[in-house]
Design a protein around this motif. Structure first.
Motif, PDB file in Angstrom:
ATOM      1  N   ILE A 104      37.677  20.280  48.443  1.00 31.38           N
ATOM      2  CA  ILE A 104      37.832  20.014  49.873  1.00 31.38           C
ATOM      3  C   ILE A 104      38.472  18.647  50.079  1.00 31.38           C
ATOM      4  O   ILE A 104      39.386  18.491  50.895  1.00 31.38           O
ATOM      5  CB  ILE A 104      36.474  20.108  50.602  1.00 31.38           C
ATOM      6  CG1 ILE A 104      35.922  21.535  50.514  1.00 31.38           C
ATOM      7  CG2 ILE A 104      36.614  19.685  52.061  1.00 31.38           C
ATOM      8  CD1 ILE A 104      34.480  21.674  50.972  1.00 31.38           C
TER       9      ILE A 104
ATOM     10  N   GLU B 242      31.166  14.559  51.608  1.00 34.91           N
ATOM     11  CA  GLU B 242      29.709  14.591  51.522  1.00 34.91           C
ATOM     12  C   GLU B 242      29.072  14.115  52.831  1.00 34.91           C
ATOM     13  O   GLU B 242      28.103  14.710  53.302  1.00 34.91           O
ATOM     14  CB  GLU B 242      29.229  13.714  50.366  1.00 34.91           C
ATOM     15  CG  GLU B 242      29.603  14.264  49.007  1.00 34.91           C
ATOM     16  CD  GLU B 242      29.367  13.280  47.870  1.00 34.91           C
ATOM     17  OE1 GLU B 242      28.849  12.165  48.112  1.00 34.91           O
ATOM     18  OE2 GLU B 242      29.721  13.626  46.725  1.00 34.91           O
TER      19      GLU B 242
ATOM     20  N   MET C 292      29.533  16.815  55.514  1.00 33.63           N
ATOM     21  CA  MET C 292      28.674  17.964  55.230  1.00 33.63           C
ATOM     22  C   MET C 292      27.225  17.628  55.563  1.00 33.63           C
ATOM     23  O   MET C 292      26.508  18.445  56.159  1.00 33.63           O
ATOM     24  CB  MET C 292      28.814  18.378  53.768  1.00 33.63           C
ATOM     25  CG  MET C 292      28.076  19.646  53.440  1.00 33.63           C
ATOM     26  SD  MET C 292      28.763  21.035  54.369  1.00 33.63           S
ATOM     27  CE  MET C 292      28.188  22.358  53.383  1.00 33.63           C
TER      28      MET C 292
ATOM     29  N   LYS D  42      34.353  26.515  48.469  1.00 34.28           N
ATOM     30  CA  LYS D  42      35.035  25.399  47.806  1.00 34.28           C
ATOM     31  C   LYS D  42      34.048  24.269  47.494  1.00 34.28           C
ATOM     32  O   LYS D  42      33.106  24.037  48.221  1.00 34.28           O
ATOM     33  CB  LYS D  42      36.155  24.864  48.693  1.00 34.28           C
ATOM     34  CG  LYS D  42      37.244  25.897  48.956  1.00 34.28           C
ATOM     35  CD  LYS D  42      38.488  25.256  49.473  1.00 34.28           C
ATOM     36  CE  LYS D  42      39.576  26.259  49.765  1.00 34.28           C
ATOM     37  NZ  LYS D  42      39.904  27.177  48.736  1.00 34.28           N
ATOM     38  N   LYS D  43      34.304  23.595  46.402  1.00 34.06           N
ATOM     39  CA  LYS D  43      33.491  22.452  46.001  1.00 34.06           C
ATOM     40  C   LYS D  43      33.962  21.222  46.770  1.00 34.06           C
ATOM     41  O   LYS D  43      35.082  21.184  47.264  1.00 34.06           O
ATOM     42  CB  LYS D  43      33.614  22.227  44.505  1.00 34.06           C
ATOM     43  CG  LYS D  43      33.200  23.452  43.690  1.00 34.06           C
ATOM     44  CD  LYS D  43      32.676  23.048  42.354  1.00 34.06           C
ATOM     45  CE  LYS D  43      32.219  24.192  41.497  1.00 34.06           C
ATOM     46  NZ  LYS D  43      31.419  25.200  42.093  1.00 34.06           N
ATOM     47  N   TYR D  44      33.082  20.220  46.868  1.00 37.78           N
ATOM     48  CA  TYR D  44      33.403  19.000  47.609  1.00 37.78           C
ATOM     49  C   TYR D  44      34.704  18.359  47.095  1.00 37.78           C
ATOM     50  O   TYR D  44      35.515  17.874  47.870  1.00 37.78           O
ATOM     51  CB  TYR D  44      32.265  17.992  47.521  1.00 37.78           C
ATOM     52  CG  TYR D  44      31.021  18.363  48.295  1.00 37.78           C
ATOM     53  CD1 TYR D  44      30.973  19.478  49.120  1.00 37.78           C
ATOM     54  CD2 TYR D  44      29.889  17.582  48.203  1.00 37.78           C
ATOM     55  CE1 TYR D  44      29.835  19.813  49.824  1.00 37.78           C
ATOM     56  CE2 TYR D  44      28.730  17.895  48.910  1.00 37.78           C
ATOM     57  CZ  TYR D  44      28.721  19.014  49.718  1.00 37.78           C
ATOM     58  OH  TYR D  44      27.580  19.338  50.427  1.00 37.78           O
TER      59      TYR D  44
ATOM     60  N   GLN E  40      35.863  12.184  48.346  1.00 34.94           N
ATOM     61  CA  GLN E  40      34.740  13.102  48.168  1.00 34.94           C
ATOM     62  C   GLN E  40      33.528  12.591  48.928  1.00 34.94           C
ATOM     63  O   GLN E  40      32.739  13.373  49.458  1.00 34.94           O
ATOM     64  CB  GLN E  40      34.416  13.275  46.681  1.00 34.94           C
ATOM     65  CG  GLN E  40      33.345  14.330  46.427  1.00 34.94           C
ATOM     66  CD  GLN E  40      33.204  14.664  44.954  1.00 34.94           C
ATOM     67  OE1 GLN E  40      34.131  14.515  44.174  1.00 34.94           O
ATOM     68  NE2 GLN E  40      32.028  15.131  44.578  1.00 34.94           N
TER      69      GLN E  40
ATOM     70  N   ASN F 127      33.191  24.844  52.573  1.00 34.68           N
ATOM     71  CA  ASN F 127      32.172  24.859  51.532  1.00 34.68           C
ATOM     72  C   ASN F 127      31.360  26.145  51.575  1.00 34.68           C
ATOM     73  O   ASN F 127      31.220  26.833  50.555  1.00 34.68           O
ATOM     74  CB  ASN F 127      31.263  23.635  51.662  1.00 34.68           C
ATOM     75  CG  ASN F 127      30.159  23.640  50.631  1.00 34.68           C
ATOM     76  OD1 ASN F 127      29.022  23.965  50.947  1.00 34.68           O
ATOM     77  ND2 ASN F 127      30.492  23.294  49.389  1.00 34.68           N
ATOM     78  N   ARG F 128      30.815  26.475  52.722  1.00 39.10           N
ATOM     79  CA  ARG F 128      29.870  27.587  52.808  1.00 39.10           C
ATOM     80  C   ARG F 128      30.527  28.958  52.906  1.00 39.10           C
ATOM     81  O   ARG F 128      29.962  29.939  52.427  1.00 39.10           O
ATOM     82  CB  ARG F 128      28.934  27.386  54.011  1.00 39.10           C
ATOM     83  CG  ARG F 128      28.071  26.145  53.883  1.00 39.10           C
ATOM     84  CD  ARG F 128      27.167  26.241  52.656  1.00 39.10           C
ATOM     85  NE  ARG F 128      26.555  24.989  52.298  1.00 39.10           N
ATOM     86  CZ  ARG F 128      25.287  24.698  52.488  1.00 39.10           C
ATOM     87  NH1 ARG F 128      24.481  25.565  53.034  1.00 39.10           N
ATOM     88  NH2 ARG F 128      24.822  23.527  52.118  1.00 39.10           N
TER      89      ARG F 128
END
Length: 171
Positions: free
Chosen positions: A142, A154, A157, A137-139, A150, A132-133
């Protein structure tokens, strides 16, 4: 004595295992990283983990456990270097000679704390955090790549951010 009766927690058996496997494990690590000193570090860390978990490791599977541990430690090192390189790449080149020495020291301490905090994450948390960081990439992406929900991304993360915040909060 059969392998069934052997225990890694018995120092003699552990030493015998160490002496039989240290060279092949070091060679394996060297083939992975290409650096003799790093290979030795990886192998020593792997044997330390085996000793710490000796009661839970089946003696018949300990060689596989050793090589898997060496491989995982190597992969963690690579992930750590990627984070360091990405951070260095994003940090603008600035003239540090005009910077306050106290500020430079605090910045270096922060970098070290951040690297240690990221290294302390579980593999799953670190993987999601870096994807992500660092990779941006978006959740949802990923989740598809890791073949998980998802919601799981979350959760990982959130846990990762909580750990990092706790570890670097004092700066």
């Amino acid at each position: 004595m059969s392998d069934q009766n052997k225990s890694l927690c018995d120092e003699k058996h552990f030493n015998d295992f160490y002496l039989k496997q240290v060279q092949s494990a070091t060679n394996f690590a060297f083939y992975k990283c290409g650096d003799k000193d790093n290979a030795l570090d990886l192998v020593q860390d792997a044997f330390t983990k085996i000793w710490e978990h000796c009661a839970t490791i089946d003696f018949d599977k300990v060689k596989t456990y050793l090589l898997t541990t060496v491989n995982n430690l190597f992969l963690n090192t690579i992930k750590h270097h990627k984070v360091v390189m990405a951070y260095a790449k994003e940090t603008p080149n600035h003239d540090i000679t005009n910077q306050n020495p106290e500020y430079l020291l605090e910045e270096e301490e922060f970098k070290i704390k951040l690297q240690n905090a990221i290294a302390s994450l579980s593999d799953a948390q670190r993987e999601v955090f870096l994807m992500n960081r660092i990779d941006g990439k978006k959740y949802r992406e990923i989740a598809e790549l890791l073949d998980i929900s998802q919601k799981a991304v979350e959760k990982r993360m959130s846990a990762a951010l909580k750990i990092i915040k706790e570890q670097i909060e004092n700066i």
